[in-house]
Design an enzyme around this catalytic site. Structure first.
Site, PDB file in Angstrom:
ATOM      1  N   GLN A 111       0.844  -1.192   0.000  1.00 26.99           N
ATOM      2  CA  GLN A 111       0.000   0.000   0.000  1.00 26.99           C
ATOM      3  C   GLN A 111       0.880   1.244   0.000  1.00 26.99           C
ATOM      4  OE1 GLN A 111      -2.019  -1.027   3.789  1.00 26.99           O
ATOM      5  NE2 GLN A 111      -3.821  -0.136   2.859  1.00 26.99           N
ATOM      6  N   ASN A 112       2.150   1.055   0.293  1.00 28.71           N
ATOM      7  CA  ASN A 112       3.032   2.204   0.501  1.00 28.71           C
ATOM      8  C   ASN A 112       3.463   2.816  -0.829  1.00 28.71           C
ATOM      9  OD1 ASN A 112       2.792   1.530   3.181  1.00 28.71           O
ATOM     10  ND2 ASN A 112       4.660   0.298   3.185  1.00 28.71           N
ATOM     11  N   HIS A 129      -0.991   1.355  -4.520  1.00 31.09           N
ATOM     12  CA  HIS A 129      -1.404   2.755  -4.516  1.00 31.09           C
ATOM     13  C   HIS A 129      -0.384   3.655  -5.230  1.00 31.09           C
ATOM     14  CE1 HIS A 129      -4.118   1.842  -0.798  1.00 31.09           C
ATOM     15  NE2 HIS A 129      -4.691   1.504  -1.923  1.00 31.09           N
ATOM     16  N   CYS A 137       0.523   7.634 -17.102  1.00 31.86           N
ATOM     17  CA  CYS A 137      -0.446   8.241 -18.012  1.00 31.86           C
ATOM     18  C   CYS A 137      -1.813   7.643 -17.706  1.00 31.86           C
ATOM     19  CB  CYS A 137      -0.059   7.957 -19.457  1.00 31.86           C
ATOM     20  SG  CYS A 137      -1.312   8.512 -20.640  1.00 31.86           S
ATOM     21  N   CYS A 140      -3.274   6.037 -21.406  1.00 25.80           N
ATOM     22  CA  CYS A 140      -2.800   4.768 -21.988  1.00 25.80           C
ATOM     23  C   CYS A 140      -2.184   3.843 -20.947  1.00 25.80           C
ATOM     24  CB  CYS A 140      -1.826   5.018 -23.130  1.00 25.80           C
ATOM     25  SG  CYS A 140      -0.194   5.579 -22.617  1.00 25.80           S
ATOM     26  N   CYS A 158       2.390  12.703 -22.036  1.00 24.03           N
ATOM     27  CA  CYS A 158       2.764  11.358 -22.467  1.00 24.03           C
ATOM     28  C   CYS A 158       2.989  11.373 -23.977  1.00 24.03           C
ATOM     29  CB  CYS A 158       1.635  10.391 -22.113  1.00 24.03           C
ATOM     30  SG  CYS A 158       1.942   8.687 -22.601  1.00 24.03           S
ATOM     31  N   THR A 198       0.238  -3.769   8.368  1.00 24.55           N
ATOM     32  CA  THR A 198      -1.024  -3.193   7.881  1.00 24.55           C
ATOM     33  C   THR A 198      -2.224  -3.847   8.550  1.00 24.55           C
ATOM     34  OG1 THR A 198      -2.476  -2.783   5.985  1.00 24.55           O
ATOM     35  CG2 THR A 198      -1.040  -4.707   5.831  1.00 24.55           C
ATOM     36  N   SER A 199      -3.177  -3.020   8.911  1.00 22.89           N
ATOM     37  CA  SER A 199      -4.394  -3.538   9.520  1.00 22.89           C
ATOM     38  C   SER A 199      -5.400  -3.907   8.440  1.00 22.89           C
ATOM     39  CB  SER A 199      -4.994  -2.491  10.454  1.00 22.89           C
ATOM     40  OG  SER A 199      -5.091  -1.272   9.772  1.00 22.89           O
ATOM     41  N   ASN A 238       2.334  -7.581  12.950  1.00 20.67           N
ATOM     42  CA  ASN A 238       1.731  -6.275  13.167  1.00 20.67           C
ATOM     43  C   ASN A 238       1.925  -5.819  14.612  1.00 20.67           C
ATOM     44  OD1 ASN A 238       0.606  -5.269  10.744  1.00 20.67           O
ATOM     45  ND2 ASN A 238      -1.089  -6.735  10.857  1.00 20.67           N
TER      46      ASN A 238
HETATM   47 ZN   LIG Z   1      -0.236   7.859 -22.579  1.00 20.23          ZN
END
Ligand SMILES: [Zn+2]
Length: 273
Positions: A111-112, A129, A137, A140, A158, A198-199, A238
């Protein structure tokens, strides 16, 4: 605790397809502030939180202003962005890279957005993420290293002609399809998932451990699933118990810091394999 470390090492050594799922808990040990913790960026700065919710919209409406924020030419977001780009991996990141080098870990899904797994030497990393080190882009889907792109004129474009965005996935922005599909495939085929820092409460990322557990992308509940459950090991590393612990999605929790526990687990793996 020591018993659980040994148990995790044994499970990893015996696994055929182990993958890791990582979150903010790993980054905070590299001095990257979290967002929602007691001293989190958004806990202490409500304006920053409100702006974060609007950032994708800002890109759509005014990509030049969006890029000016990232580059620190307006607002305070650029300072944060730069801090993340300069962060360095901690022993937890190196431990996972080592586990991949041993041939045990097949993939890290994170997730980082800090790119620290890649900096630590992990080869196969799915940045769910996005990453502060890449530019994407949204038309595309092409990705480029940040250094490859000229930012002399804003916003950058792009080759396909569309405006480029940084790779970080903001609120209200769809998760890029390629990363999402690959992550789901990994979750469905693994026989071990080690969840680190991570929870897993932010969806759709939070669905990945459940997909691994139930071997299903949906929320089907029937008796076949009970059989499937015994085939997959899900280990949590955790700081505190999470919904995954409470709901029995994980088999066991090794409670503590990933930067301390992961190196110990990998050290044990080297002994037993
Ligand atoms: Zn593009």
């Amino acid at each position: 605790m020591e018993n659980l470390v040994k148990r995790a090492a044994k499970d990893l050594a015996e696994s055929k397809y182990a993958i890791a799922l990582t979150g903010a808990g790993m980054s905070t040990e590299s001095e990257i502030p979290d967002f929602r913790g007691p001293k989190g960026i958004w806990t202490t700065n409500k304006e920053a939180e409100a702006k974060a919710y609007q950032r994708y919209e800002l890109f759509r409406n005014d990509p030049k202003a969006y890029w000016e924020e990232i580059l620190g030419l307006r607002g305070t977001y650029g300072t944060f962005h730069e801090k993340i780009r300069k962060a360095q991996p901690n022993p937890g990141h190196y431990a996972l890279a080592g586990l991949e080098a041993l041939g045990i870990l097949k993939c890290v899904m994170t997730q980082n957005i800090d790119g620290l797994h890649k900096k630590a030497g992990s080869q196969r990393v799915l940045e769910y993420h996005g990453s502060v080190n890449a530019v994407r882009c949204i038309s595309c889907g092409s990705r480029f290293a940040r250094e490859e792109i000229s930012l002399d004129e804003l916003p950058p474009h792009c080759k396909c002609g569309a405006v480029l965005k940084d790779d970080v996935v903001h609120f209200k922005e769809p998760i890029p399809l390629d990363v999402m599909t690959e992550s789901e495939n990994e979750a469905l085929q693994c026989d071990l998932m080690i969840i680190c820092g991570t929870s897993a409460v932010v969806y759709p990322f939070a669905n990945l451990p459940r997909m691994a557990r139930f071997h299903s992308s949906g929320l089907v509940m029937d008796l076949d699933l009970v059989e499937n459950k015994t085939n997959v090991r899900i280990i949590e590393v955790n700081a505190d118990p999470t919904p995954l612990t409470h709901e029995g999605v994980s088999d066991y929790l090794i409670q503590g810091k990933t930067g301390e526990l992961l190196p110990r687990i990998v050290e044990e793996v080297r002994k037993v394999r």
